[in-house]
Design an enzyme around this catalytic site. Structure first.
Site, PDB file in Angstrom:
ATOM      1  N   GLU A   1      44.624  58.629  40.913  1.00  0.00           N
ATOM      2  CA  GLU A   1      45.600  57.244  40.594  1.00  0.00           C
ATOM      3  C   GLU A   1      46.184  57.645  39.141  1.00  0.00           C
ATOM      4  O   GLU A   1      47.331  57.520  38.925  1.00  0.00           O
ATOM      5  CB  GLU A   1      44.693  56.038  40.618  1.00  0.00           C
ATOM      6  CG  GLU A   1      45.353  54.984  39.978  1.00  0.00           C
ATOM      7  CD  GLU A   1      44.752  53.630  40.342  1.00  0.00           C
ATOM      8  OE1 GLU A   1      44.979  52.717  39.097  1.00  0.00           O
ATOM      9  OE2 GLU A   1      43.974  53.351  40.919  1.00  0.00           O
TER      10      GLU A   1
ATOM     11  N   LYS B   1      34.381  44.531  35.250  1.00  0.00           N
ATOM     12  CA  LYS B   1      35.363  45.439  35.381  1.00  0.00           C
ATOM     13  C   LYS B   1      35.745  46.158  34.099  1.00  0.00           C
ATOM     14  O   LYS B   1      35.912  45.409  32.986  1.00  0.00           O
ATOM     15  CB  LYS B   1      36.843  44.737  35.853  1.00  0.00           C
ATOM     16  CG  LYS B   1      38.188  45.605  35.806  1.00  0.00           C
ATOM     17  CD  LYS B   1      39.473  44.911  36.366  1.00  0.00           C
ATOM     18  CE  LYS B   1      40.447  45.819  36.132  1.00  0.00           C
ATOM     19  NZ  LYS B   1      41.872  45.219  36.438  1.00  0.00           N
TER      20      LYS B   1
ATOM     21  N   GLU C   1      39.705  43.116  41.943  1.00  0.00           N
ATOM     22  CA  GLU C   1      40.057  43.756  40.776  1.00  0.00           C
ATOM     23  C   GLU C   1      41.297  42.851  40.426  1.00  0.00           C
ATOM     24  O   GLU C   1      41.415  42.531  39.185  1.00  0.00           O
ATOM     25  CB  GLU C   1      40.408  44.996  40.657  1.00  0.00           C
ATOM     26  CG  GLU C   1      41.022  45.743  39.695  1.00  0.00           C
ATOM     27  CD  GLU C   1      41.527  47.083  39.835  1.00  0.00           C
ATOM     28  OE1 GLU C   1      42.311  47.441  38.792  1.00  0.00           O
ATOM     29  OE2 GLU C   1      41.297  47.839  40.602  1.00  0.00           O
TER      30      GLU C   1
ATOM     31  N   GLU D   1      55.315  46.118  34.614  1.00  0.00           N
ATOM     32  CA  GLU D   1      54.272  44.918  34.342  1.00  0.00           C
ATOM     33  C   GLU D   1      54.849  44.182  33.360  1.00  0.00           C
ATOM     34  O   GLU D   1      54.761  44.265  32.095  1.00  0.00           O
ATOM     35  CB  GLU D   1      52.971  45.498  34.072  1.00  0.00           C
ATOM     36  CG  GLU D   1      52.169  44.384  33.895  1.00  0.00           C
ATOM     37  CD  GLU D   1      50.546  44.712  34.289  1.00  0.00           C
ATOM     38  OE1 GLU D   1      49.643  43.663  34.219  1.00  0.00           O
ATOM     39  OE2 GLU D   1      50.253  45.930  34.055  1.00  0.00           O
TER      40      GLU D   1
END
Length: 375
Positions: free
Chosen positions: A361, A124, A224, A180
């Site tokens: 996104e 990733k 992911e 986050e």
């Protein structure tokens, strides 16, 4: 002064150099007793008891200059911050002057990265793009931060004077509204809430709920997300006991995005380990970098160059060990001359990623800051 301010209003003398607004508790500070451009020095000062509190920001690259300080004046709040009416009355009117890179180039970079992932060697990587903004009237960072706090469902927001980082940073200001949580410590309890796997929110309520369900059921996004959770578990394992990690993620919503999130909880093994120590141990996570970490960092450096404070960490830690550190996303750096700003957004790429979806996104994620800047 940003457009829309009352010309005869007095700017609040309490306008902070640093603030972090969260529903679980907030902090704002003024002045600096000393600065730290090395986060390890700041962490050592906390552990040794020579410093009571450290606030500020860490860059994406852990060895890059940080913007940390021991503040002079400190005000703590149990809940989120309430921006002063002076800053709420301001309206910023910026415009996008440049995309860095262009949408077409970003799409091409995503395609190249996905091809590399499919070829093996890396699982990733998170690629970001930026936009440059300009305005005819000076941008007030506190007005932008007030708009971000007011637009956030959880009143999340942060503002950091980047002067302690030196170089070309003096006078520039980092503002943002991050959903986050990198790491939080209260007493011996440690919490993380990584977000990875995202989908844009939609205007139609039925379609929006369907988008959330599709994200929750997406195998690509689940994979992911798992990279991030596994990385945090490995990093926290030596530092914490009684780690509790749910088997499946849950949906987390912001105004612009759906995210997959997992609430991780444990207890710190050594009481001398501060929240800043924990943040440095887990940063950067695969949520903003990729995995394996060193390989992903090399790809990012080759394709993007220096990210600065985007995808770093912003927060505070005290000598008791408590603290909050948020991942530095949904953010912009306002130039020292207040004539412009740079905003970033990124997305995690795995083997099944679609370049057009990734461009969409990043566009959705940019809306958080662009709205606050009136762009």
């Amino acid at each position: 002064m940003a457009s829309g301010a009352f010309p005869d209003a007095a700017r609040p003398v309490t306008a902070p150099d640093f603030l972090l607004s969260r529903a679980t508790g907030s902090l704002r500070t003024q002045g600096a007793l000393r600065n730290f451009d090395d986060p390890e020095d700041a962490a050592l000062a906390l552990r040794s008891g020579s410093c009571d509190l450290v606030v500020g920001a860490i860059g994406f690259e852990p060895d890059a200059p940080a913007a940390l300080c021991e503040p002079d004046i400190v005000v703590r709040t149990d809940g989120p911050l309430e921006p002063p009416s002076y800053f709420r009355a301001m309206r910023t009117h910026a415009r996008v002057s440049e995309e860095v890179p262009t949408t077409a180039v970003h799409r091409s970079r995503v395609s190249t990265a996905v091809s590399g992932i499919r070829a093996g060697g890396i699982d990733k990587v998170v690629l970001a793009r930026a936009v440059r903004l300009v305005t005819e009237e000076a941008i007030d960072p506190h007005a932008v931060c007030a708009a971000l706090i007011d637009a956030s469902p959880s009143a999340d927001g942060y503002l950091v004077d980047l002067s302690p980082a030196g170089g070309n940073r003096p006078g520039s200001v980092l503002v943002g509204s991050s959903p986050e949580l990198l790491v939080r410590r209260r007493g011996d309890v440690v919490e993380c809430h990584p977000l990875a796997g995202s989908a844009p929110r939609l205007a139609d309520p039925a379609a929006d709920q369907a988008a959330g369900r599709a994200l929750r059921e997406s195998g690509k996004d689940a994979a992911e997300h798992a990279f991030v959770v596994d990385s945090l578990a490995r990093a926290l394992g030596p530092l914490c006991r009684d780690l509790e990690i749910p088997e499946t993620p849950t949906l987390t919503a912001t105004r612009e995005m759906w995210h997959l999130g997992t609430r991780i909880r444990g207890r710190v093994a050594d009481p001398r380990t501060t929240a800043l120590d924990l943040a440095l141990a887990v940063h950067p996570t695969p949520a903003v970098c990729g995995t394996p970490t060193d390989d992903a960092r090399r790809v990012i450096a080759d394709l993007e160059g220096d990210r600065g404070f985007y995808a770093g960490a912003v927060g505070w830690s005290d000598a008791v060990g408590d603290g909050d550190w948020m991942v530095t996303i949904r953010c912009a750096v306002i130039d020292a001359d207040r004539a412009g700003a740079t905003a970033w957004a990124g997305g995690g790429l795995v083997a099944d990623s679609d370049p057009d979806d990734e461009v969409a996104e990043t566009a959705a994620k940019l809306r958080t800051v662009l709205r606050a800047l009136g762009a």
